[in-house]
Every structure is written in C-alpha cells, then in structure tokens.
Enzyme design. Structure first.
Site, PDB file in Angstrom:
ATOM      1  CE  LYS A  92      -4.255  -1.912   0.286  1.00  0.00           C
ATOM      2  NZ  LYS A  92      -5.117  -1.754  -0.697  1.00  0.00           N
ATOM      3  CD  GLU A 114      -9.846   4.062   1.015  1.00  0.00           C
ATOM      4  OE1 GLU A 114      -9.920   5.208   0.761  1.00  0.00           O
ATOM      5  OE2 GLU A 114      -9.245   3.210   0.326  1.00  0.00           O
ATOM      6  CB  SER A 380      -0.226  -8.180  -1.024  1.00  0.00           C
ATOM      7  OG  SER A 380      -1.150  -8.977  -0.525  1.00  0.00           O
TER       8      SER A 380
HETATM    9  C1  LIG Z   1      -1.758  -7.094   2.490  1.00  0.00           C
HETATM   10  C2  LIG Z   1      -2.849  -6.762   1.537  1.00  0.00           C
HETATM   11  N1  LIG Z   1      -3.210  -7.207   0.517  1.00  0.00           N
HETATM   12  C3  LIG Z   1      -4.159  -6.958  -0.412  1.00  0.00           C
HETATM   13  C4  LIG Z   1      -5.127  -6.244   0.131  1.00  0.00           C
HETATM   14  C5  LIG Z   1      -5.998  -6.023  -1.019  1.00  0.00           C
HETATM   15  O1  LIG Z   1      -6.105  -4.576  -1.388  1.00  0.00           O
HETATM   16  P1  LIG Z   1      -5.796  -4.523  -3.084  1.00  0.00           P
HETATM   17  O2  LIG Z   1      -6.362  -5.424  -3.856  1.00  0.00           O
HETATM   18  O3  LIG Z   1      -6.162  -3.150  -3.400  1.00  0.00           O
HETATM   19  O4  LIG Z   1      -4.255  -4.723  -3.178  1.00  0.00           O
HETATM   20  C6  LIG Z   1      -4.917  -5.679   1.396  1.00  0.00           C
HETATM   21  C7  LIG Z   1      -5.886  -4.446   1.693  1.00  0.00           C
HETATM   22  O5  LIG Z   1      -5.979  -3.907   2.727  1.00  0.00           O
HETATM   23  C8  LIG Z   1      -3.618  -5.713   2.170  1.00  0.00           C
HETATM   24  O6  LIG Z   1      -3.741  -5.331   3.544  1.00  0.00           O
END
Ligand SMILES: Cc1ncc(COP(=O)(O)O)c(C=O)c1O
Length: 396
Positions: A92, A114, A380
């Site tokens: 993020k 948000e 992620s």
């Molecule tokens: C570690 C992590 N992966 C994925 C997501 C999903 O968000 P996005 O689809 O925008 O990557 C989040 C959302 O808070 C997250 O914290």
C-alpha cells in the site's frame, strides 16, 4: 494516453468499465486531479522524489524470492515478490508515497483516507507524518476490532481514526464516509484512495504508482532466470491495487497468464462472500462503473470475508475488464482454504502472510502447473496485523 487495451482510456474506461460517476459536488476535486495527474507524474522532479523515497524510505526494490520448499511441494517454480518487506508491511505504501507527493503539488494540506485491513491507513498515516500533514482515516467498526494493531499504529503516527458505523461496518462503509468528508472539504483536502477503485483518474493513477511491482519483477526475473516474463502472475484482489501492480507490465503480453484470486468467504453461494467476479453484475460503486455484488433491484449486497482487505462488494474497473474480456482467470478462495494456505506458507517458507495474501497461496489446490512453469505470486503483505485472527482460528 492509452497504451494498451487493458489500460484506461482518457475518460478512464477499461472496456465498458470505469469512468467517473460522481455527485456534482465532487466534480471540482476529481477534475483538478484528472487535469493534472499525468503531467505531474511525468515531471522529472516528481519522478526523482518518488523513486528516491521508494528506495531509501520504503526499501525498494523488494526481493524476488525463489520459494524452494513451496516449489517442491507443488512441483513447479514459484517466486514470491516480497511486498511484505516494504516499510509498513505491505504494497500500500507505494501508492501513498505517490499520492502524498501529488497532494503536495496540488497544494493540499489535509489528507483523508479509507481503510479496511488498516494497511492503507497505516501507509497513509506514515506518509502524512513524513510530510507533516493532517491525517484522518475512516475505518469500519468491524475492521477496527479485527485489525487492532493497525489502529494503534495509525494513532501512534498521529492520525485520527474515525469509525464508520453504517452497513456492514467494513471497507465499503468507510469509503462512503471518506467521500462524504471530501464533498464537505473540497478545497484543502486530498483523498488518498487505497486501491484501483473510485472515479477516474484514481484507478489509473493508483495502478501507475503500483506498477513498480511488475517493473521490478521483469528485471529481477531476467537476472535469475534469463527471461523477463513468467508463465503466470498471481495476486489476491480486494479493490485490486497489488494485483494491478503485479500485472501492469504484462497486461499486453498474452503469453503471461494472469490469475486473480478473490475472497469467497464461507463459499461463493453461501450468502457470505466477497467473490465479485462470480457474483457481481454491472453497477456503480464509489464513482466507478464496475462489477458489483447487488440485489435484483440494485442495492449493494453486504460482502463478507475473514480478511478485512478483501471484504469489498466491488472490484476495480481494470479487473472487471480483465474478467469480462477473459484476459485473467479468476479463482474464488474460501476463508478456510486461505487460512490453511497461510499456515502452510508460514511453515514451509518461514513467512507469515497477511490473510489477504494467504488467499493467493490457496490456488494450488485449484490449478495445476507444469514443472517448468514460472509462477510469480505477489506476497502483498505480512501477517503481523492478523496474528490474533490466526491464533483464534487455529487455537494456537
Ligand atoms: C496485505 C494486503 N493485501 C491485499 C489487500 C487488498 O487490496 P488491493 O486489492 O487493493 O491490493 C490489502 C488491503 O488492505 C492488504 O492489506
């Protein structure tokens, strides 16, 4: 501007999805951003500062790690893109660094955001502290309870966390509150949206900031394997920002398979799910035309997932288009499958993933890969924020 049939055109459309469906009161804000974002992003000074902060503050490039034991288990070649090693613990922050610089260029001194899992809230609070700007984060009451460590981090960083008390009291409702705030504060406030959702130009702008993920995968894979292109790129999809970044430089290369992993909650047909591609119909949410879980008369269905970051009834317009065009393969994964996959990765690789990310690791029970395939999974985020949920689930 359009570089590919999978990227936004100048009106922010990905095929039939996208655009800017906003109340008149929001028009000046989004229009100011739309008119300026590409010009600002292309300025050499902006790029220099963005790149320098990604390197020295965020810790980029993040490693591309060959997961040996995971590869052996599933008899294929699995690489992990380690976004969990970014400062603040998830991808993020790539976007919040970009948007805080954008906000400064536009002369804004108040930041709103948000958050669902709290990772975007923490990443926003972090860059606001870095730049000395006021920060207000909207978060659903349910998420405030299940992501308590991130709430504490935001407060420690000097942000105000405002609870969203309507609807399912999750990400959708927090986004509603943030939009309401923006309407009331049109001049001095920049809204840092945390995913590739919202009205144009947000999905395109956020995707461009996150594109650094696949930019790095290309040269890192070239170094390790002698080729830039994997056979598959895999990411979990909430709104879709980590996925957009992972796919970005491969969108037009149809030899690279794209796998998008959605949260099926207690099962796609259980009535407690967030599997938007399976359950969604064309509709409008948060200023964008996209696939949306809704009732027959167009009321948004309350979503459910064990992971706060995937608990959203829509998906960014890029992903709606990737689904509709058949370019990406969407796989729904249940809470139970995700939790089991999270435990497996922890014990096979010594990496505890965020529960959002754990969904992506559950694909191996649904798809078979060849031994020679290279599969890059975007890791992620890290699971620190989810420890209590893991502890409760596994009775650790
Ligand atoms: C570690 C992590 N992966 C994925 C997501 C999903 O968000 P996005 O689809 O925008 O990557 C989040 C959302 O808070 C997250 O914290």
């Amino acid at each position: 501007m359009k570089m590919s049939k999978y990227q936004a055109d100048e009106k922010g459309y990905y095929g039939e999805f996208g655009g800017a469906f906003i109340p008149e009161m929001l028009y000046p804000n989004t229009e100011e951003l739309r008119q300026n974002y590409l010009r600002i992003m292309e300025e050499p000074g902006f790029q220099e500062e963005f790149r320098q902060l990604l390197r020295d503050y965020v810790g980029r490039p993040t490693p591309l790690y060959y997961a040996k034991r995971l590869s052996e288990k599933f008899n294929t070649r699995i690489y992990l893109k380690r976004e969990d090693l970014c400062h603040t613990g998830a991808h993020k922050v790539n976007n919040t660094i970009g948007q805080i610089l954008m906000a400064k260029k536009l002369g804004k001194n108040r930041i709103i955001a948000e958050t669902g899992a709290g990772q975007h809230g923490v990443a926003t609070a972090t860059v606001c502290a870095l730049m000395g700007l006021e920060c207000i984060v909207y978060m659903g009451e349910v998420d405030i309870a299940r992501q308590a460590p991130n709430v504490a981090r935001m407060k420690m960083l000097g942000a105000e966390v405002r609870p969203a008390k309507s609807g399912s009291r999750t990400l959708k409702d927090a986004t509603n509150e943030a939009i309401r705030d923006w309407i009331n504060n049109p001049v001095d406030t920049h809204y840092i949206i945390g995913s590739v959702v919202g009205p144009h130009p947000y999905p395109d702008m956020v995707a461009r900031f996150q594109a650094v993920i696949s930019e790095e995968i290309k040269w890192q894979l070239k170094e390790k394997e002698g080729r830039e292109d994997p056979d598959y790129v895999v990411a979990c999809v909430g709104g879709g920002s980590n996925a957009a970044g992972t796919y970005y430089h491969y969108l037009d290369n149809e030899k690279v398979g794209i796998i998008a992993v959605e949260a099926a909650g207690k099962g796609v047909e259980s009535g407690e799910s967030a599997a938007t591609s399976a359950l969604g119909k064309v509709g409008i949410i948060h200023g964008s035309k996209t696939l949306l879980m809704q009732t027959g008369d167009g009321q948004i269905t309350e979503p459910y997932s064990i992971s706060a970051g995937l608990d959203y009834p829509g998906v960014g317009p890029m992903h709606a288009h990737l689904f509709k065009s058949g370019r990406a393969d969407f796989i729904p994964i249940t809470d139970d499958e995700a939790m089991a996959a999270g435990l497996m990765v922890s014990q096979l690789e010594g990496i505890i993933p965020a529960i959002e990310t754990s969904h992506a690791f559950a694909i191996f029970d649904h798809r078979q890969f060849r031994p020679e395939d290279i599969v890059v999974i975007n890791l992620s985020g890290r699971g620190d924020k989810d420890l209590q949920t893991y502890i409760d689930y596994f009775k650790l």
